[in-house]
Design an enzyme around this catalytic site. Structure first.
Site, PDB file in Angstrom:
ATOM      1  CG  ASP A 308      33.849   1.784  92.114  1.00 13.85           C
ATOM      2  OD1 ASP A 308      33.042   1.711  93.062  1.00 13.85           O
ATOM      3  OD2 ASP A 308      34.072   2.837  91.497  1.00 13.85           O
ATOM      4  CG  HIS A 312      23.399   3.692  90.594  1.00 15.08           C
ATOM      5  ND1 HIS A 312      23.409   4.313  91.818  1.00 15.08           N
ATOM      6  CD2 HIS A 312      24.649   3.851  90.091  1.00 15.08           C
ATOM      7  CE1 HIS A 312      24.600   4.836  92.043  1.00 15.08           C
ATOM      8  NE2 HIS A 312      25.385   4.558  91.017  1.00 15.08           N
ATOM      9  CG  PHE A 326      29.629   9.737  89.744  1.00 10.67           C
ATOM     10  CD1 PHE A 326      30.272  10.140  88.593  1.00 10.67           C
ATOM     11  CD2 PHE A 326      29.213  10.708  90.644  1.00 10.67           C
ATOM     12  CE1 PHE A 326      30.511  11.483  88.337  1.00 10.67           C
ATOM     13  CE2 PHE A 326      29.439  12.054  90.401  1.00 10.67           C
ATOM     14  CZ  PHE A 326      30.089  12.444  89.243  1.00 10.67           C
TER      15      PHE A 326
END
Lengths: 442, 318
Positions: A308, A312, A326
């Site tokens: 996953d 960012h 998230f």
């Protein structure tokens, strides 16, 4: 050109092989695997004694962010990060901007992944289940399949309407596409930013109750059972969700699921004083969940381990916790974290570890990966692992643009040191290319 | 420069709390006697309110005024924040504008911790989301200790919307750290479902929750909770949780009735509870000024040496 990887511990779950031996490559192909290989005419020899030779790792759950969010990651940096993490095949998620809902976008991804600057790994795109991931009408799944998607997903925008999901599953059965589902009942989790438990109550943060995940896992499993659609549950985090999946498998539903390292290592209390690097969805849960998740990984209820990988930009993370995005990066830490927290703790054997990281995820989406057998993949996909290497994960030295991870500066044991996808695509500084000279005397 | 942050009560030592209350009490005496309370060091303080507030902001301004500090106001309306600047950039800008301390209120829980990471000087949390409101709790503690002598051993019932209340959290931490028994009272929808890291016990029934209480703290019930379906109706809440002339009899005879304001008269409290002999609502407002004076001096390190507690100032940037 002939290349030999010699005297390694060959771990090939596709034929349950776990023995000391060598791998012979001719150009970009594996042509022989085993104990008695004559490599006398090889131009290049890698001594792999003390190392594991495994099929290149396969990650079903990666956010490459391109198109539209190139400030977080690009296909170039993301695939380089994958190669450094031991991966040779990765699936990229459709929640880009715009989302991957049109064949042209799939063509774009595949072109970019094949360009010479990219990391050299195979990128298998996952298409958006609905147009714009708006959950109003279904994408042209047939055209997306023809363009090359390997699955369809509602990642980032979980489909709430059960009728819409049923229609999606019916068409995915017809077009032979698995659905990768982000399971979240958003009426329960709306505005939530961490597990609903003791810590969020203390911190005054809205919680995401475990029931939000479990209800949607249960619904999607039931729809899979009744439609026959192959369902892959992304990121299982609660013991309840595991039990739902166990039951669905028992009933014969074509359901698989994955776990990510953060969810078998970290717990919700580690958010501490609002550290946004610990913010994920579904969120970090509790030690009780971790115990059951690890059991389920060992007993086969959980099929595979994914990263996953969610990069960012720093400025997006340096905001109040509830406004932070998230996810965390994972391509370059997942193997080390898994070896440290699962394999070296005796929860999985080395062969089963490689199965969860390579052969099983490849098999469940029908990807050409996850095996060392000659002709088993279009080109050789190999990951050489030093299982005992002590190292410190230093995010400032990673290839990914995203530096958002709570695992920075964590000590790990075990690392991918060489990655082949056709040719060599990554060599770790810790791997000494000349080491064979000191051994190759017989 | 040595300084402290006041981000919340949870991370304070009981000795810090005692020092702050003692300092506030001493400021109150001196101000009431008309003495000069000017601080030995003068500072420029930014008041950063990203959420509406009248009483808290005025109270901080008054506190700064008594100490001789300069105050500059910064509201989110018409500021660079409304032009899309991040909180981090705003905080850093104010740092290089040479503000020496920031008092901040912000709708996001944890925003005071973020400010402390980037400011490099004392941050006083004036309310961050649903997390903490430490100066409110300190003012309430000063009020209780004036009326009851000590906090230790008291039974305190905090009644109402605990789930969404920073006042409940800060007061719960403060009172439990100082040896009081804290009970959180309210409907199941307005108390956290897991209180294992929370500084008190849960009571869903008002009468058992306030039975024998020395202090009843009412929390404001926002109308939004009715719209969200967390409370059936205002009438239901009034019937089950209002502190009034009937329900107050279950508490101690000399119990205090507190409210952080603004009051929804006739909802959390009736007129008798709000204005009667039990009520400390006016004292709370006044004491808010003196604890904020104490907070300023404490974060700047101007703690009187007469205090028995040894200073535990953190040095440099955290």
């Amino acid at each position: 050109m002939r290349t030999l990887l010699k005297n390694g511990r060959i771990l090939d779950p596709s034929i349950n092989m776990d023995e000391i031996g060598s791998i012979l490559m001719e150009d970009d192909q594996i042509i022989a695997v085993g104990a008695d290989i004559d490599g006398s005419d090889c131009e290049e020899i890698y001594d792999c004694s003390g190392l594991w030779i495994a099929p290149g790792l396969v990650d079903l759950h990666v956010h490459l962010r391109e198109p539209g969010e190139e400030h977080k990651e690009t296909i170039t940096t993301g695939t380089q990060s994958a190669a450094a993490g031991g991966y040779t095949t990765i699936c990229c998620m459709p929640n880009t901007n715009p989302p991957l809902d049109k064949p042209e976008l799939i063509d774009y991804i595949l072109d970019r992944a094949a360009s010479p600057e990219a990391g050299g790994v195979f990128v298998a795109p996952v298409g958006a289940l609905t147009v714009g991931l708006m959950n109003e009408r279904l994408s042209d799944l047939h055209a997306l399949k023809k363009a090359g998607i390997v699955a369809a997903s509602d990642e980032g925008a979980p489909i709430q309407d059960a009728a819409l999901m049923t229609q999606a599953m019916e068409l995915c059965v017809q077009f032979d596409l698995p659905i990768m589902a982000h399971c979240d009942e958003t009426s329960l989790s709306a505005n939530g930013c961490m597990n609903d438990g003791a810590t969020n109550a203390m911190l005054g943060l809205k919680g995401m109750p475990r029931s939000a995940e479990e209800i949607m896992v249960m619904r999607n499993c039931l729809l899979s059972l009744h439609t026959g659609c192959q369902l892959h549950v992304l990121r299982v985090t609660t013991w309840g969700a595991v039990e739902m999946i166990r039951q669905a498998k028992y009933l014969g539903a074509p359901v698989t699921c994955e776990i990510c390292p953060q969810n078998f290592i970290l717990t919700d209390d580690m958010v501490g004083d609002f550290d946004p690097r610990f913010k994920t969805t579904p969120p970090l849960r509790t030690t009780v969940d971790i115990d059951i998740l690890l059991q389920a990984l060992a007993d086969g209820t959980i099929d595979c381990i994914a990263s996953d990988h969610s990069p960012h930009a720093a400025y997006e993370v340096d905001v109040p916790f509830e406004e932070a995005p998230f996810g965390m990066v994972g391509l370059e830490s997942t193997l080390g974290l898994t070896l440290t927290h699962v394999t070296h703790k005796g929860i999985l054997t080395p062969l089963e570890t490689i199965r969860k990281l390579s052969t099983a995820p490849a098999k469940l989406l029908g990807l050409d990966a996850g095996t060392l057998q000659p002709g088993g993949t279009p080109v050789a996909q190999i990951c050489v692992i030093d299982p005992d290497l002590d190292w410190t994960f230093d995010v400032s030295r990673t290839f990914s643009k995203g530096k958002n991870t709570p695992f920075n500066e964590v000590r790990l044991k075990g690392k991918g040191v060489l990655t082949f996808c056709g040719g060599e695509i990554y060599r770790d500084a810790q791997f000494n290319p000349d080491r064979y000279e000191t051994f190759d005397l017989d | 420069m040595s300084y402290r942050n006041l981000l919340g009560i949870r991370n304070l030592e009981p000795s810090d709390i005692a020092t702050l209350i003692q300092m506030a009490s001493s400021f109150k005496e001196r101000v009431n006697r008309g003495e000069n309370t000017a601080s030995p060091t003068k500072h420029v303080i930014g008041l950063l309110f990203f959420e509406g507030s009248t009483r808290t902001r005025v109270s901080f301004e008054q506190a700064a005024h008594y100490l001789g500090h300069k105050v500059t106001n910064f509201a989110s309306q018409g500021s660079s924040m409304s032009k899309g600047e991040t909180l981090k950039d705003t905080i850093e800008t104010l740092r290089y504008e040479r503000l020496e301390s920031l008092v901040m209120r912000h709708p996001a829980s944890g925003s005071a911790h973020l400010a402390a990471r980037f400011f490099g000087g004392p941050i006083i949390n004036a309310g961050d989301g649903q997390h903490e409101h430490p100066t409110q709790a300190l003012g309430d503690a000063l009020t209780i200790s004036e009326k009851k002598g000590s906090l230790s051993g008291l039974r305190v019932a905090i009644v109402g919307d605990v789930l969404h209340s920073r006042v409940a959290r800060s007061n719960g931490w403060l009172l439990s750290k100082m040896g009081a028994e804290v009970r959180f009272v309210g409907p199941r929808t307005l108390l956290p479902s897991n209180l294992s890291l929370f500084p008190g016990t849960a009571h869903y029934d008002l009468l058992s929750g306030i039975e024998g209480a020395d202090v009843i703290m009412c929390l404001r019930l926002q109308r939004e909770r009715m719209r969200q379906g967390l409370v059936g109706s205002e009438g239901e809440y009034r019937r089950l949780y209002q502190i009034n002339s009937r329900t107050i009899r279950y508490a101690e005879r000399d119990c205090l009735v507190m409210h952080p304001g603004p009051i929804n008269r006739g909802v959390e409290l009736d007129d008798i509870a709000a204005d009667g002999a039990h009520s400390t609502i006016r004292n709370q407002i006044e004491n808010g000024i003196f604890v904020r004076m104490a907070a300023f001096e404490w974060v700047f390190g101007n703690v009187p040496t007469a205090s028995s507690q040894k200073s535990t100032a953190k040095r440099g940037k955290k």
